[in-house]
Design a protein around this motif. Structure first.
Motif, short mmCIF file in Angstrom:
data_model
loop_
_atom_site.label_atom_id
_atom_site.label_comp_id
_atom_site.label_asym_id
_atom_site.label_seq_id
_atom_site.Cartn_x
_atom_site.Cartn_y
_atom_site.Cartn_z
N GLU A 1 0.87 -1.14 0.00
CA GLU A 1 -0.02 0.05 -0.05
C GLU A 1 1.07 1.14 0.11
O GLU A 1 1.85 1.26 0.78
CB GLU A 1 -0.90 0.10 1.34
N ILE A 2 0.72 2.12 -0.85
CA ILE A 2 1.36 3.49 -1.11
C ILE A 2 0.53 4.53 -0.58
O ILE A 2 -0.59 4.76 -0.95
CB ILE A 2 2.15 3.66 -2.62
N HIS A 3 0.98 5.27 0.54
CA HIS A 3 0.40 6.41 0.90
C HIS A 3 0.76 7.70 0.47
O HIS A 3 -0.23 8.52 0.10
CB HIS A 3 0.44 6.50 2.62
N ALA A 4 2.04 7.80 0.10
CA ALA A 4 2.56 9.04 -0.51
C ALA A 4 3.88 8.78 -1.15
O ALA A 4 4.55 8.03 -0.79
CB ALA A 4 2.57 10.31 0.84
N ILE A 5 3.94 9.59 -2.36
CA ILE A 5 5.43 9.59 -2.88
C ILE A 5 5.80 11.28 -3.23
O ILE A 5 4.81 11.74 -3.87
CB ILE A 5 5.20 8.75 -4.38
N GLU A 6 6.63 11.51 -2.80
CA GLU A 6 7.42 12.97 -3.27
C GLU A 6 8.60 12.91 -3.89
O GLU A 6 9.54 12.19 -3.52
CB GLU A 6 7.43 13.56 -1.84
N THR A 7 8.51 13.41 -5.04
CA THR A 7 9.59 13.28 -6.26
C THR A 7 10.15 14.51 -6.27
O THR A 7 9.43 15.52 -6.81
CB THR A 7 9.05 12.58 -7.41
N GLN A 8 11.62 14.44 -6.39
CA GLN A 8 12.43 15.62 -6.81
C GLN A 8 12.89 15.41 -8.22
O GLN A 8 13.56 14.32 -8.36
CB GLN A 8 13.45 16.07 -5.69
N VAL A 9 12.61 16.29 -9.18
CA VAL A 9 13.15 15.86 -10.48
C VAL A 9 14.29 17.11 -10.92
O VAL A 9 13.96 18.18 -10.44
CB VAL A 9 12.00 16.17 -11.58
N SER A 10 15.30 16.52 -11.18
CA SER A 10 16.47 17.57 -11.61
C SER A 10 17.05 17.05 -12.85
O SER A 10 16.98 16.12 -13.49
CB SER A 10 17.37 17.61 -10.38
N ALA A 11 17.77 17.95 -13.40
CA ALA A 11 18.60 17.76 -14.52
C ALA A 11 17.69 17.45 -15.78
O ALA A 11 18.23 16.36 -16.44
CB ALA A 11 19.80 16.65 -14.19
N VAL A 12 16.78 18.21 -16.01
CA VAL A 12 15.58 17.83 -17.16
C VAL A 12 16.53 18.42 -18.48
O VAL A 12 16.75 19.68 -18.54
CB VAL A 12 14.40 18.39 -16.81
N THR A 13 16.56 17.50 -19.22
CA THR A 13 16.92 18.11 -20.77
C THR A 13 15.95 17.21 -21.66
O THR A 13 15.18 16.56 -21.47
CB THR A 13 18.51 17.60 -20.94
N PHE A 14 15.77 17.98 -23.01
CA PHE A 14 15.19 17.18 -24.10
C PHE A 14 15.95 17.18 -25.44
O PHE A 14 17.01 18.09 -25.51
CB PHE A 14 13.94 18.24 -24.00
N LYS A 15 15.50 16.49 -26.33
CA LYS A 15 15.60 16.72 -27.72
C LYS A 15 14.58 16.87 -28.40
O LYS A 15 13.61 16.10 -28.24
CB LYS A 15 16.70 15.59 -27.94
N HIS A 16 14.61 17.55 -29.75
CA HIS A 16 13.63 17.32 -30.81
C HIS A 16 14.01 16.64 -31.75
O HIS A 16 15.05 16.82 -32.39
CB HIS A 16 13.25 18.87 -31.41
N ILE A 17 13.28 15.29 -32.14
CA ILE A 17 13.98 14.51 -32.95
C ILE A 17 12.58 14.16 -34.10
O ILE A 17 11.62 14.30 -33.78
CB ILE A 17 14.31 13.10 -32.37
N LEU A 18 13.22 13.59 -35.24
CA LEU A 18 12.27 13.20 -36.16
C LEU A 18 12.26 11.62 -36.58
O LEU A 18 13.42 11.16 -36.64
CB LEU A 18 12.61 14.01 -37.49
N LEU A 19 11.27 11.02 -36.63
CA LEU A 19 11.24 9.52 -36.77
C LEU A 19 10.53 9.08 -37.87
O LEU A 19 9.56 9.85 -38.62
CB LEU A 19 10.53 9.01 -35.51
N PRO A 20 10.94 8.07 -38.93
CA PRO A 20 10.48 7.99 -40.12
C PRO A 20 9.02 7.00 -40.26
O PRO A 20 9.17 6.09 -39.65
CB PRO A 20 11.67 7.02 -40.80
N VAL A 21 8.10 7.55 -41.04
CA VAL A 21 6.84 6.97 -41.10
C VAL A 21 6.60 7.09 -42.51
O VAL A 21 6.36 8.11 -43.23
CB VAL A 21 6.10 7.53 -40.18
N TRP A 22 5.95 5.79 -43.15
CA TRP A 22 5.51 5.75 -44.39
C TRP A 22 4.05 5.74 -44.35
O TRP A 22 3.47 5.29 -43.60
CB TRP A 22 5.88 4.46 -45.33
#
Length: 378
Positions: A292-313
């Motif tokens: 049983e989970i009563h509570a979760i507290e999460t710290q998020v850091s060092a967030v980075t991203f990329k914009h990428i292109l994926l191939p679809v026919w």
């Protein structure tokens, strides 16, 4: 700010347009056969750099990471279709709706990576027709129309990838299953009452608290709403190890869709995936037979991203007044499309099924009658 690029690659020998050849990492000229290499020579190319999420959110990216391009929105499915400067009208690659080019331009975060096409157009068409052929009750006319109809179109679909370092604290309870013996009264088939021992499951709960940590690498989020999520999920998985640093040469002969899901919305979707993974980690850390989970507290850091292109026919067909859409993973050949139905095939199957059922009933009746005759004779 990077100006709009024409993405035109004239052949140095004859002046015709070069196109990227799927699976071969080269530009080729269909007119004279001239070949030029493009991209890395193998999987060990230089890593694609990440971009700080906060800078992207605050529009604080350098001009080198921004491009200005001409996109027009499909009035039917909402896809952002990219136009070359010389093109003023085209069809949406996802639903075949006519699209007219806008006169203005828009600023977009430039792609950092691209996964080049591996499958050729004939291979993608073969995968699609094989998929159609395997569907029960699909109209035969649609299969023939798709096989002989308009060519499939290669399009690069936009995605975000997110990296993040997470540390979570949790509280909850660990449940341990144990068994108690209980003596109960039971009644047998004759109605007599007897005492019987039975094992009854109980749970012993213990309060727990702890910490878990996980680094998320390349959480993939679709940056477009032109296709239903069921379509894009069916095309997974994608091989992101084949990503190349973005170069317009990979787009030669193909089209690119602009992103319509913003960076903040994309990160919110990625956080949903991260939270589900963190909850799974917490349950594993709690252990026991029940959690049983009563509570979760999460710290998020060092967030980075990329914009990428994926191939679809992609292919869109209008058959007997109805539009059908099909997409094929340009890496693996995985197919997804709108399931077509043939009314006469369904009706024929119902008639055949009813006939078989009737034959089975008659057969049973005949067998029973023969058995009765044999019994009477005896």
């Amino acid at each position: 700010m990077t100006p709009a690029e024409e993405h035109r690659f004239p052949c140095p020998q004859c002046g015709a347009e070069l196109r990227f050849s799927p699976g071969q990492a080269r530009l080729i000229c269909d007119h004279c056969g001239h070949v030029e290499p493009v991209g890395s020579a193998g999987p060990h190319h230089r890593p694609i750099p990440e971009t700080d999420f906060r800078k992207g959110l605050e529009a604080a990216l350098p001009d080198t990471e921004i491009e200005v391009a001409r996109y027009s929105k499909c009035p039917n499915c909402g896809a952002e279709v990219q136009f070359d400067p010389a093109v003023h009208a085209t069809e949406c690659p996802f639903c075949a709706t006519p699209v007219v080019a806008d006169t203005g331009t828009s600023r977009h975060i430039k792609p950092k990576g691209v996964a080049p096409f591996v499958l050729t157009a004939p291979e993608a068409r073969r995968a699609m027709t094989d998929w159609l052929g395997a569907l029960w009750f699909a109209p035969s006319g649609l299969q023939d129309y798709a096989r002989k109809g308009r060519a499939m179109e290669g399009i690069y679909v936009p995605y975000w990838t997110f990296d993040a370092d997470t540390r979570s604290r949790y509280t909850g309870r660990r449940g341990t299953v144990y068994y108690e013996t209980q003596r109960v009264q039971v009644r047998d088939a004759k109605g007599a009452v007897h005492w019987q021992d039975r094992q009854v499951a109980r749970i012993r709960w213990t309060p727990v608290a702890g910490r878990v940590a996980r680094f998320f690498d390349d959480v993939l989020v679709l940056a477009s709403r032109s296709l239903p999520s069921g379509y894009t999920q069916a095309l997974e998985p994608w091989d992101l190890t084949r990503l190349e640093p973005y170069a317009p040469e990979f787009l030669a002969g193909f089209r690119a869709e602009g992103y319509t899901v913003g960076l903040e919305e994309g990160m919110a979707e990625a956080r949903g995936y991260m939270d589900r993974m963190i909850e799974r980690d917490v349950r594993f850390d709690i252990g026991g037979d029940r959690q049983e989970i009563h509570a979760i507290e999460t710290q998020v850091s060092a967030v980075t991203f990329k914009h990428i292109l994926l191939p679809v026919w992609s292919a869109a067909y209008r058959y007997r007044g109805r539009s059908y859409r099909f997409v094929v993973n340009g890496q693996t050949g995985q197919v997804k499309g709108e399931r077509p139905w043939s009314a006469w095939k369904i009706a024929a199957a119902v008639i055949v099924g009813a006939a078989l059922a009737a034959a089975a009933v008659l057969g049973l009746q005949y067998a029973d009658q023969q058995g009765w005759i044999e019994l009477q004779s005896y």
